[in-house]
Design a protein around this motif. Structure first.
Motif, PDB file in Angstrom:
ATOM      1  N   VAL A 118     -15.129  31.304  -4.489  1.00 12.44           N
ATOM      2  CA  VAL A 118     -16.581  31.111  -4.404  1.00 12.44           C
ATOM      3  C   VAL A 118     -16.927  29.695  -4.830  1.00 12.44           C
ATOM      4  O   VAL A 118     -17.736  29.020  -4.202  1.00 12.44           O
ATOM      5  N   GLU A 119     -16.272  29.228  -5.886  1.00 11.33           N
ATOM      6  CA  GLU A 119     -16.533  27.865  -6.366  1.00 11.33           C
ATOM      7  C   GLU A 119     -16.182  26.838  -5.312  1.00 11.33           C
ATOM      8  O   GLU A 119     -16.882  25.870  -5.115  1.00 11.33           O
ATOM      9  N   ARG A 120     -15.078  27.093  -4.614  1.00 17.00           N
ATOM     10  CA  ARG A 120     -14.588  26.102  -3.670  1.00 17.00           C
ATOM     11  C   ARG A 120     -15.309  26.151  -2.331  1.00 17.00           C
ATOM     12  O   ARG A 120     -15.450  25.152  -1.659  1.00 17.00           O
ATOM     13  N   ALA A 166      -3.758  22.956  -9.790  1.00 13.26           N
ATOM     14  CA  ALA A 166      -4.400  22.013  -8.865  1.00 13.26           C
ATOM     15  C   ALA A 166      -5.597  22.687  -8.217  1.00 13.26           C
ATOM     16  O   ALA A 166      -5.508  23.832  -7.798  1.00 13.26           O
ATOM     17  N   TYR A 167      -6.748  22.008  -8.168  1.00  9.60           N
ATOM     18  CA  TYR A 167      -7.900  22.514  -7.420  1.00  9.60           C
ATOM     19  C   TYR A 167      -7.660  22.282  -5.939  1.00  9.60           C
ATOM     20  O   TYR A 167      -8.024  23.084  -5.109  1.00  9.60           O
ATOM     21  N   ARG A 168      -7.076  21.112  -5.654  1.00  2.00           N
ATOM     22  CA  ARG A 168      -6.733  20.797  -4.265  1.00  2.00           C
ATOM     23  C   ARG A 168      -5.250  20.601  -4.184  1.00  2.00           C
ATOM     24  O   ARG A 168      -4.662  19.968  -5.070  1.00  2.00           O
ATOM     25  N   ASP A 193      -2.388  17.778  -8.887  1.00  4.71           N
ATOM     26  CA  ASP A 193      -2.407  18.549 -10.128  1.00  4.71           C
ATOM     27  C   ASP A 193      -3.369  17.911 -11.119  1.00  4.71           C
ATOM     28  O   ASP A 193      -3.405  16.683 -11.243  1.00  4.71           O
ATOM     29  N   VAL A 194      -4.148  18.753 -11.801  1.00 11.10           N
ATOM     30  CA  VAL A 194      -4.996  18.204 -12.871  1.00 11.10           C
ATOM     31  C   VAL A 194      -4.407  18.575 -14.234  1.00 11.10           C
ATOM     32  O   VAL A 194      -4.791  17.999 -15.247  1.00 11.10           O
ATOM     33  N   LEU A 195      -3.486  19.547 -14.261  1.00  7.31           N
ATOM     34  CA  LEU A 195      -2.733  19.831 -15.483  1.00  7.31           C
ATOM     35  C   LEU A 195      -1.258  19.611 -15.143  1.00  7.31           C
ATOM     36  O   LEU A 195      -0.779  20.083 -14.121  1.00  7.31           O
ATOM     37  N   GLY A 212     -10.731  15.513 -26.090  1.00  7.97           N
ATOM     38  CA  GLY A 212     -10.131  14.556 -25.156  1.00  7.97           C
ATOM     39  C   GLY A 212     -11.194  13.969 -24.260  1.00  7.97           C
ATOM     40  O   GLY A 212     -12.329  14.444 -24.238  1.00  7.97           O
ATOM     41  N   PRO A 213     -10.836  12.917 -23.530  1.00  5.15           N
ATOM     42  CA  PRO A 213     -11.828  12.267 -22.671  1.00  5.15           C
ATOM     43  C   PRO A 213     -12.312  13.188 -21.549  1.00  5.15           C
ATOM     44  O   PRO A 213     -11.633  14.163 -21.203  1.00  5.15           O
ATOM     45  N   SER A 214     -13.482  12.859 -21.020  1.00  8.23           N
ATOM     46  CA  SER A 214     -14.053  13.636 -19.929  1.00  8.23           C
ATOM     47  C   SER A 214     -13.136  13.569 -18.706  1.00  8.23           C
ATOM     48  O   SER A 214     -12.583  12.513 -18.406  1.00  8.23           O
ATOM     49  N   GLY A 215     -12.944  14.702 -18.052  1.00  4.40           N
ATOM     50  CA  GLY A 215     -12.105  14.731 -16.855  1.00  4.40           C
ATOM     51  C   GLY A 215     -10.622  14.877 -17.168  1.00  4.40           C
ATOM     52  O   GLY A 215      -9.783  14.837 -16.275  1.00  4.40           O
ATOM     53  N   GLY A 270      -9.105  17.527 -18.317  1.00  3.78           N
ATOM     54  CA  GLY A 270      -8.586  18.847 -17.953  1.00  3.78           C
ATOM     55  C   GLY A 270      -8.866  19.913 -19.000  1.00  3.78           C
ATOM     56  O   GLY A 270      -8.292  20.999 -18.955  1.00  3.78           O
ATOM     57  N   LYS A 271      -9.783  19.610 -19.939  1.00  2.00           N
ATOM     58  CA  LYS A 271     -10.067  20.569 -21.021  1.00  2.00           C
ATOM     59  C   LYS A 271     -10.675  21.859 -20.472  1.00  2.00           C
ATOM     60  O   LYS A 271     -10.226  22.964 -20.793  1.00  2.00           O
ATOM     61  N   SER A 272     -11.707  21.725 -19.632  1.00  2.00           N
ATOM     62  CA  SER A 272     -12.371  22.925 -19.098  1.00  2.00           C
ATOM     63  C   SER A 272     -11.419  23.704 -18.205  1.00  2.00           C
ATOM     64  O   SER A 272     -11.440  24.935 -18.181  1.00  2.00           O
ATOM     65  N   THR A 273     -10.588  22.971 -17.472  1.00  2.00           N
ATOM     66  CA  THR A 273      -9.618  23.637 -16.600  1.00  2.00           C
ATOM     67  C   THR A 273      -8.667  24.471 -17.448  1.00  2.00           C
ATOM     68  O   THR A 273      -8.402  25.642 -17.144  1.00  2.00           O
ATOM     69  N   LEU A 274      -8.169  23.879 -18.543  1.00  2.00           N
ATOM     70  CA  LEU A 274      -7.279  24.610 -19.443  1.00  2.00           C
ATOM     71  C   LEU A 274      -8.008  25.848 -19.987  1.00  2.00           C
ATOM     72  O   LEU A 274      -7.427  26.933 -20.068  1.00  2.00           O
TER      73      LEU A 274
HETATM   74  P1  ADP Z   1     -12.757  18.073 -18.782  1.00  2.00           P
HETATM   75  O1  ADP Z   1     -13.203  19.439 -19.130  1.00  2.00           O
HETATM   76  O2  ADP Z   1     -11.701  17.543 -19.695  1.00  2.00           O
HETATM   77  O3  ADP Z   1     -13.890  17.106 -18.626  1.00  2.00           O
HETATM   78  P2  ADP Z   1     -12.044  19.236 -16.249  1.00  2.00           P
HETATM   79  O4  ADP Z   1     -11.071  20.300 -16.556  1.00  2.00           O
HETATM   80  O5  ADP Z   1     -13.451  19.647 -15.982  1.00  2.00           O
HETATM   81  O6  ADP Z   1     -12.000  18.122 -17.378  1.00  2.00           O
HETATM   82  O7  ADP Z   1     -11.539  18.404 -14.995  1.00  2.00           O
HETATM   83  C1  ADP Z   1     -10.193  17.987 -14.842  1.00  2.00           C
HETATM   84  C2  ADP Z   1     -10.039  17.385 -13.445  1.00  2.00           C
HETATM   85  O8  ADP Z   1     -10.201  18.398 -12.477  1.00  2.00           O
HETATM   86  C3  ADP Z   1     -11.080  16.325 -13.132  1.00  2.00           C
HETATM   87  O9  ADP Z   1     -10.433  15.299 -12.422  1.00  2.00           O
HETATM   88  C4  ADP Z   1     -12.073  17.026 -12.253  1.00  2.00           C
HETATM   89  O10 ADP Z   1     -12.618  16.130 -11.330  1.00  2.00           O
HETATM   90  C5  ADP Z   1     -11.231  18.072 -11.571  1.00  2.00           C
HETATM   91  N1  ADP Z   1     -12.016  19.289 -11.290  1.00  2.00           N
HETATM   92  C6  ADP Z   1     -12.670  20.043 -12.200  1.00  2.00           C
HETATM   93  N2  ADP Z   1     -13.274  21.109 -11.612  1.00  2.00           N
HETATM   94  C7  ADP Z   1     -12.992  21.022 -10.286  1.00  2.00           C
HETATM   95  C8  ADP Z   1     -13.319  21.816  -9.135  1.00  2.00           C
HETATM   96  N3  ADP Z   1     -14.056  22.921  -9.226  1.00  2.00           N
HETATM   97  N4  ADP Z   1     -12.850  21.413  -7.943  1.00  2.00           N
HETATM   98  C9  ADP Z   1     -12.093  20.280  -7.838  1.00  2.00           C
HETATM   99  N5  ADP Z   1     -11.752  19.496  -8.867  1.00  2.00           N
HETATM  100  C10 ADP Z   1     -12.184  19.845 -10.090  1.00  2.00           C
END
Ligand code: ADP
Length: 575
Positions: free
Chosen positions: A116-118, A349-351, A355-357, A374-377, A379-383
Motif C-alpha cells: 500500500v505504501e509503495r 531494500a525499498y527498491r 539496500d538501505v540497511l 543517527g543522522p536523518s535518512g 535507516g532508523k525508521s526502517t530498522l
Molecule cells: P531515518 O529514520 O534514519 O531518517 P529511514 O529509515 O526513514 O531513515 O530511511 C532510510 C532510507 O530509506 C532513506 O534513504 C530513505 O530515503 C529510504 N526510504 C525510507 N522510506 C522509504 C519508502 N517508503 N520508499 C522508498 N525509500 C524509502
C-alpha cells in the motif's frame, strides 16, 4: 512516476473469474434466461401473424379483428414477461455485485502494508472508486442486457429459418463485416481502456500530491513545477481518451451500415423470390419484419460489448489486487520460547538493488530501553519497522524467541511487538469497538482496565465516536491508541519519536498515559532528541544503514566516537 502500480489480472484470469461468477447462481440464471426467452418468443408472434394477415387481405380471407386481438394479447404477454425477466436478472446482478464488492474489500484489506505504501494512493483510490463504479454499471446494465440481446437474437434467427431458410442469407452476408470490425475494435479497446484508467490514476495521484503538499508547494515556489506535472498528466489522459474515441468513431459507422444492409437485402431477395413464385407474400413480410427486429438486440449486443470491455478492464484491475504477493510467509505453528528479539545480518531494500540497511545485528535485552540515534535518512525508521514486523528483511532475520516475526500470524505478532506512531485513527463505532479491535476476545473488564491505565478522559464505553459520532480531541484519540496497545499487551514497543505520540501540545497530558504503557516492556525509541538517548539503558548509533556504535550513554561518550561528538555539540548548545 515513482509509484509502482498494482498488478492487473490477465485476460484469461478475468474470463475464468467471470465464468465462475456467472455459474455461481445457476438456478437464478436459468430462471432469468427462461423468462427472457418467453418474452422473446412472444415478440416473434406479431410479425408471423402480420405476414399471414397481408396474405389474407390479398386473397380476401383475412379476419383482421381476430388477428389484431391475438397480436395485442401477445404484446401484453411480452410486456409481462419482460417485466419479470428484468426483475429476475436485476436481482441476480445486484447479488453478484454485492459479492464482488465484498470480495474486493477483503482483497484490499489483505494487502500487505508495504505494498500500500509503495503503490501510491491514487491507484488504490481509482480502483476503489472509478473501477468499482464501472464494474457496477457493467454488472447492473451490460450483463443482463447482453443476455437479453443474445436470447432475442438467437430466437429471432430461429424464427427467420422457420419462415424460410433462404431468408437468413442477407444476414449471413453482413456477418463477416460485423464480426471483422468488432474483432478489430475489441483487439484494441481493452488496452485502450486500461491505459485510460491508468492515466486517470496518475492524474489523480499528481493532483492529490499537490493538494496534500500545498503548503510546501507554496513555500518553496513549486507551483510551476506542479502545474507542469499536472499538464503532463492531463496530456496523458487526453491522449488515452482520444485513442479510444478514435476507435469508436471508426467502429460505430461501420456497424450502423452493417445493420441496414440485411433489411434492404431481405426486401430485394424477397421481392425476387415472390415475383418468381418461390415465396409467399406472408413469408416475405414476416422475414423482413424479423430482420428489422434483429437490429435492436444486435445493436444492444454490440453497444454493450464496449461497456463489457470497460467493465472487463476494471475487473482486471480489481482482480489484480489479489495478485499482490503477501510479504508474510505462511504462518508457522512454532511459538516463541522467550521475549528476546534478535536481528541477524539484516538487509532491506525499498527498491530492488538499493539496500538501505546493510547487515544489521542487534539483540534486544528484555525490559531494556534502547535509544536509536543517527543522522536523518540513516535507516532508523526502517530498522524500527523491521523490528515491529511490518516489513520482512530482504536477507537475514528478525526473530522473537527464535521464531521469525514474518512467520507469526498477524494477531500473534501484535501480542509480541508493536510500532507506536502518531497515526491514531479513530474508527467509526463505539469507544469499546475502538479498543477491543486490539484483542477481539477481551472482556468488558479488560477494556475498562486498559482505558483506566491510560487515564481515559473521554466519553463512556458505548458512546459513538469517529466520523458522524462524538468528536474526540487529539489527546483523546492518542489515548485510545494507547489503550489498544495496553489491551494487545506486546512485550516490546518500537517508538518512532519523529511521528510518536509525544505531540508537544498534548505531551504533558499524555506523558503519564504513555509511561503506564511503557512500564515493564522492552522499548526501542528512535530518538530525535539526545535527552532520550541519555536516559536510555543503551544507545545504538545508526549511520548509513549500519549500527556503528552500541553501548550505554557513558560508554559511548567515553569511547569518543560519533555519539560522543554529537553529545558534546548538543550538550554544548543546551548548557
Ligand atoms: P531515518 O529514520 O534514519 O531518517 P529511514 O529509515 O526513514 O531513515 O530511511 C532510510 C532510507 O530509506 C532513506 O534513504 C530513505 O530515503 C529510504 N526510504 C525510507 N522510506 C522509504 C519508502 N517508503 N520508499 C522508498 N525509500 C524509502
Amino acid at each position: 512516476m515513482s509509484a509502482q502500480i498494482l498488478p492487473v489480472a490477465t485476460r484469461a484470469e478475468v474470463r475464468a473469474y467471470a465464468r465462475r461468477l456467472t455459474l455461481r447462481h445457476p438456478r437464478a440464471l436459468a430462471g432469468a434466461l427462461t423468462l427472457h426467452g418467453l418474452a422473446a418468443v412472444s415478440g416473434l408472434v406479431a410479425p408471423w401473424l402480420l405476414g399471414d394477415l397481408v396474405e389474407g387481405v390479398r386473397s380476401g380471407t383475412a379476419d383482421v379483428d381476430l388477428v389484431a386481438l391475438v397480436i395485442a394479447g401477445f404484446v401484453i404477454a411480452q410486456g409481462v414477461f419482460v417485466r419479470f425477466a428484468y426483475y429476475a436478472s436485476t436481482r441476480l446482478g445486484e447479488k453478484v455485485l454485492a459479492e464482488l464488492r465484498e470480495e474486493f474489500v477483503d482483497r484490499v484489506l489483505d494487502l500487505p502494508l508495504s505494498t500500500v505504501e509503495r503503490a501510491g494512493t491514487g491507484d488504490l483510490v481509482t480502483r476503489t472508486s472509478r473501477d468499482v463504479d464501472a464494474l457496477a454499471r457493467t454488472v447492473r446494465m451490460a450483463v443482463p442486457e447482453t443476455l437479453i440481446a443474445l436470447v432475442t437474437v438467437s430466437f429471432t434467427l430461429g424464427a427467420l429459418v422457420l419462415v424460410g431458410p433462404v431468408f437468413i442469407l442477407p444476414c449471413l452476408v453482413v456477418a463477416p463485416l460485423l464480426w471483422g470490425c468488432t474483432r478489430w475494435y475489441l483487439a484494441r479497446a481493452r488496452d485502450g481502456y486500461l491505459r485510460e484508467n491508468a492515466a486517470w490514476a496518475e492524474l489523480t495521484d499528481s493532483l492529490a500530491e499537490t493538494v496534500k503538499g500545498a503548503r510546501t508547494v507554496d513555500a518553496l515556489g513549486l507551483g510551476d513545477d506542479r502545474q507542469r506535472r499536472c499538464n503532463v498528466g492531463i496530456r496523458g489522459s487526453w491522449a488515452a481518451e482520444r485513442y479510444t474515441l478514435r476507435l469508436r468513431t471508426i467502429y460505430y459507422p461501420m456497424v450502423e451500415t452493417g445493420y441496414v444492409i440485411p433489411v434492404v437485402g431481405t426486401l430485394l431477395l424477397g421481392g425476387l423470390l415472390y415475383i418468381n413464385d418461390m415465396a409467399s407474400l406472408a413469408q416475405v413480410t414476416a422475414a423482413t419484419l424479423y430482420v428489422q427486429q434483429l437490429i435492436e438486440p444486435l445493436d444492444m449486443l454490440l453497444t454493450w460489448l464496449d461497456e463489457l470491455q470497460v467493465g472487463g478492464a476494471s475487473l482486471a484491475r480489481l482482480l489484480g489486487v489479489a495478485a499482490v504477493p503477501q510479504d508474510r510467509e505462511a504462518a508457522t505453528t512454532a511459538r516463541p520460547d522467550c521475549e528476546r528479539i534478535d536481528v541477524r545480518d539484516v538487509r532491506y531494500a525499498y527498491r530492488e538493488g538499493t539496500d538501505v540497511l546493510h547487515g544489521v545485528d542487534l539483540t534486544l535485552r528484555p525490559g531494556e530501553r534502547l535509544a536509536v540515534v543517527g543522522p536523518s535518512g540513516a535507516g532508523k525508521s526502517t530498522l524500527g519497522r523491521l523490528l515491529a514486523g511490518i516489513h520482512g528483511p530482504r536477507t537475514g532475520s528478525v526473530s522473537v524467541g527464535s521464531v521469525p516475526l514474518v512467520e507469526l500470524p498477524l494477531d500473534d505478532l501484535r501480542g509480541h511487538v508493536a510500532l507506536v506512531t502518531q497515526e491514531h485513527h479513530v474508527f467509526r463505532g463505539t469507544v469499546r469497538d475502538n479498543v477491543v479491535m486490539a484483542r477481539p476476545d477481551a472482556s468488558a473488564g479488560d477494556i475498562r482496565a486498559a482505558l483506566e491505565a491510560v487515564d481515559w478522559s473521554g466519553p463512556g464505553l458505548d458512546a459513538e465516536v469517529g466520523a458522524g459520532g462524538l468528536a474526540l480531541s487529539p489527546a483523546q484519540a492518542q489515548q485510545l491508541a494507547l489503550a489498544r496497545l495496553v489491551l494487545a499487551d506486546p512485550h516490546t514497543l518500537v517508538l518512532d519519536e519523529a511521528t510518536s505520540l509525544l505531540d508537544p501540545r498534548a505531551a504533558r497530558n499524555l506523558e503519564r498515559s504513555l509511561g503506564a504503557v511503557l512500564d515493564g516492556r522492552t522499548v526501542v525509541a528512535i530518538a530525535h532528541r539526545l535527552q532520550t538517548a541519555h536516559d536510555a539503558d543503551r544507545v545504538a548509533v545508526v549511520e548509513d544503514g549500519r549500527i556503528t556504535e552500541l553501548g550505554s550513554h557513558d560508554e559511548l561518550v567515553a569511547a569518543g566516537g560519533s555519539y560522543a561528538a554529537l553529545w558534546t555539540s548538543w550538550h554544548g548548545r543546551t548548557h
